[in-house]
Motif scaffolding. Structure first.
Motif, PDB file in Angstrom:
ATOM      1  N   GLY A  41       2.862  -1.227  -8.358  1.00  0.00           N
ATOM      2  CA  GLY A  41       2.807  -2.352  -7.861  1.00  0.00           C
ATOM      3  C   GLY A  41       1.883  -2.889  -6.601  1.00  0.00           C
ATOM      4  N   VAL A  42       1.040  -1.786  -6.184  1.00  0.00           N
ATOM      5  CA  VAL A  42       0.189  -1.365  -5.372  1.00  0.00           C
ATOM      6  C   VAL A  42      -0.912  -0.656  -4.726  1.00  0.00           C
ATOM      7  CG1 VAL A  42       3.256  -1.659  -3.511  1.00  0.00           C
ATOM      8  CG2 VAL A  42       1.681   0.602  -4.404  1.00  0.00           C
ATOM      9  N   LYS A  43      -1.594  -0.774  -3.451  1.00  0.00           N
ATOM     10  CA  LYS A  43      -3.123  -0.522  -4.075  1.00  0.00           C
ATOM     11  C   LYS A  43      -2.930   1.235  -2.929  1.00  0.00           C
ATOM     12  CE  LYS A  43      -5.665  -4.308  -2.701  1.00  0.00           C
ATOM     13  NZ  LYS A  43      -6.399  -5.235  -1.821  1.00  0.00           N
ATOM     14  N   MET A  44      -3.172   2.115  -3.514  1.00  0.00           N
ATOM     15  CA  MET A  44      -3.167   3.435  -2.388  1.00  0.00           C
ATOM     16  C   MET A  44      -4.268   3.468  -2.085  1.00  0.00           C
ATOM     17  SD  MET A  44      -4.473   6.814  -4.752  1.00  0.00           S
ATOM     18  CE  MET A  44      -6.554   6.405  -4.792  1.00  0.00           C
ATOM     19  N   GLU A  45      -3.646   4.087  -0.737  1.00  0.00           N
ATOM     20  CA  GLU A  45      -4.677   4.576   0.813  1.00  0.00           C
ATOM     21  C   GLU A  45      -4.165   6.338   0.534  1.00  0.00           C
ATOM     22  OE1 GLU A  45      -4.515   4.096   4.838  1.00  0.00           O
ATOM     23  OE2 GLU A  45      -4.037   2.570   3.895  1.00  0.00           O
ATOM     24  N   THR A  87       0.993  -1.391   0.032  1.00  0.00           N
ATOM     25  CA  THR A  87      -0.400   0.337   0.255  1.00  0.00           C
ATOM     26  C   THR A  87       1.334   1.028  -0.260  1.00  0.00           C
ATOM     27  OG1 THR A  87      -1.513  -1.271   1.908  1.00  0.00           O
ATOM     28  CG2 THR A  87      -1.743   1.479   0.837  1.00  0.00           C
ATOM     29  N   LEU A  88       0.525   1.793  -0.700  1.00  0.00           N
ATOM     30  CA  LEU A  88       1.284   3.498  -0.868  1.00  0.00           C
ATOM     31  C   LEU A  88       0.839   4.739  -0.209  1.00  0.00           C
ATOM     32  CD1 LEU A  88       3.418   5.532  -1.926  1.00  0.00           C
ATOM     33  CD2 LEU A  88       1.713   6.107  -3.610  1.00  0.00           C
ATOM     34  N   VAL A  89       0.578   4.985   0.541  1.00  0.00           N
ATOM     35  CA  VAL A  89       0.051   5.919   1.899  1.00  0.00           C
ATOM     36  C   VAL A  89       0.486   7.112   0.972  1.00  0.00           C
ATOM     37  CG1 VAL A  89      -0.803   7.002   4.432  1.00  0.00           C
ATOM     38  CG2 VAL A  89       0.010   5.142   3.803  1.00  0.00           C
ATOM     39  N   CYS A  90      -1.254   7.938   0.388  1.00  0.00           N
ATOM     40  CA  CYS A  90      -0.737   9.209  -0.355  1.00  0.00           C
ATOM     41  C   CYS A  90      -1.702  10.233   0.661  1.00  0.00           C
ATOM     42  CB  CYS A  90      -0.871   9.498  -1.743  1.00  0.00           C
ATOM     43  SG  CYS A  90      -1.466  10.047  -2.355  1.00  0.00           S
ATOM     44  N   GLY A  91      -1.106  11.358   1.098  1.00  0.00           N
ATOM     45  CA  GLY A  91      -1.097  12.170   1.640  1.00  0.00           C
ATOM     46  C   GLY A  91      -1.970  13.524   0.965  1.00  0.00           C
ATOM     47  N   THR A  92      -2.791  13.955   1.492  1.00  0.00           N
ATOM     48  CA  THR A  92      -3.349  14.834   0.083  1.00  0.00           C
ATOM     49  C   THR A  92      -4.765  16.036   0.872  1.00  0.00           C
ATOM     50  OG1 THR A  92      -4.566  15.625  -1.963  1.00  0.00           O
ATOM     51  CG2 THR A  92      -5.501  13.838  -1.172  1.00  0.00           C
TER      52      THR A  92
END
Length: 272
Positions: A72-76, A34-39
């Motif tokens: 190749g991971v999910k987005m969080e 998982t990639l934890v993306c702050g927005t």
């Protein structure tokens, strides 16, 4: 004594292994899946709720998705406040920040920036009834901006005699200007277009000239994460070369949108 020496060596080895593991953030992301993306979640058309589903969407969100796909991971998505963008990143609560994050020399001392994926002119809007047309007319007056944003810093720098009044989000800063609590409202030109359209029937606005500054936006990352920084820049460059980056710009800001803008920048290293 021998047992103690072995214990110490083992402890040192484990500590070095832990340090090495924590230093390769890209490997950690792939291992986690998982990639934890702050927005932000409050800045249309970059990251904002879809009216029916309330799912967060936008230009920044699509770049989060593209980065996750490249790994190749999910987005969080993790919604963060403007003032919390750098702290959330430094404290490891997010992997990357894609949240209207403008490059400044001060921020670049704290975090790493990717190549620019957007470039924004920051301008000031005022009530049309004020009669103002120039930024210099705000000298000695009150200007609202989002707390912790580059708009706040740019206003203080460009209009040093004005009083900069900060708010937690763009809508609150805009409302203060509408209600006459401040004389101007500083924000990216793109966001001001939307606010002006919303306000036209009740409180007509005018955009003052010239722009306060031109601001390149980048993906924020922690420093010393060479593998992650390379992965992000390689992905952005590939999106530019394939035309995907232009497609995303047109999708959210192009001729078929309320903004009707033409892309005047390209993905390239930030000249800081």
């Amino acid at each position: 004594m021998k047992a103690l020496s072995i214990s110490l060596l083992l402890g040192a080895s484990l500590a070095l292994s832990a340090t090495a593991a924590s230093a390769d953030q890209l490997a950690d992301i792939k291992s986690r899946g998982t990639l934890v993306c702050g927005t932000l979640g409050t800045a249309e058309p970059f990251s904002f709720p879809e009216p029916q589903t309330r799912e967060i969407q936008g230009y920044d969100v699509d770049f989060c998705k593209a980065l996750a796909k490249s790994m190749g991971v999910k987005m969080e998505l993790k919604l963060i406040a403007v003032a919390a963008r750098v702290p959330e990143l430094q404290q490891g609560r997010v992997d990357v920040v894609i949240a209207n994050l403008g490059y400044t020399a001060e921020r670049a001392e704290q975090i790493a920036f990717s190549n620019q994926y957007f470039a924004s002119e920051t301008k000031v809007a005022a009530r049309k009834e004020s009669g103002m047309t120039q930024v210099k007319e705000l000298a000695g007056k009150r200007v609202s901006a989002v707390k912790g944003s580059s708009s706040e810093a740019g206003t203080r720098r460009a209009i040093p005699t004005a009083t900069t009044v900060t708010f937690q989000d763009p809508s609150s800063a805009f409302l203060a200007m509408q209600q006459g609590k401040v004389d101007g409202f500083a924000l990216s030109e793109l966001s001001l277009i939307k606010f002006k359209a919303q306000s036209e029937a009740t409180v007509p606005l005018v955009t003052l000239e010239p722009a306060l500054f031109l601001e390149p936006w980048g993906v924020g990352m922690r420093k010393d994460e060479a593998a992650l920084i390379k992965q992000v820049n390689t992905t952005l460059d590939a999106m530019e070369k394939s035309g995907e980056a232009l497609q995303l710009f047109n999708k959210w800001m192009g001729a078929s949108t309320p903004y009707k803008m033409q892309r005047g920048f390209k993905i390239e290293p930030i000249k800081g």
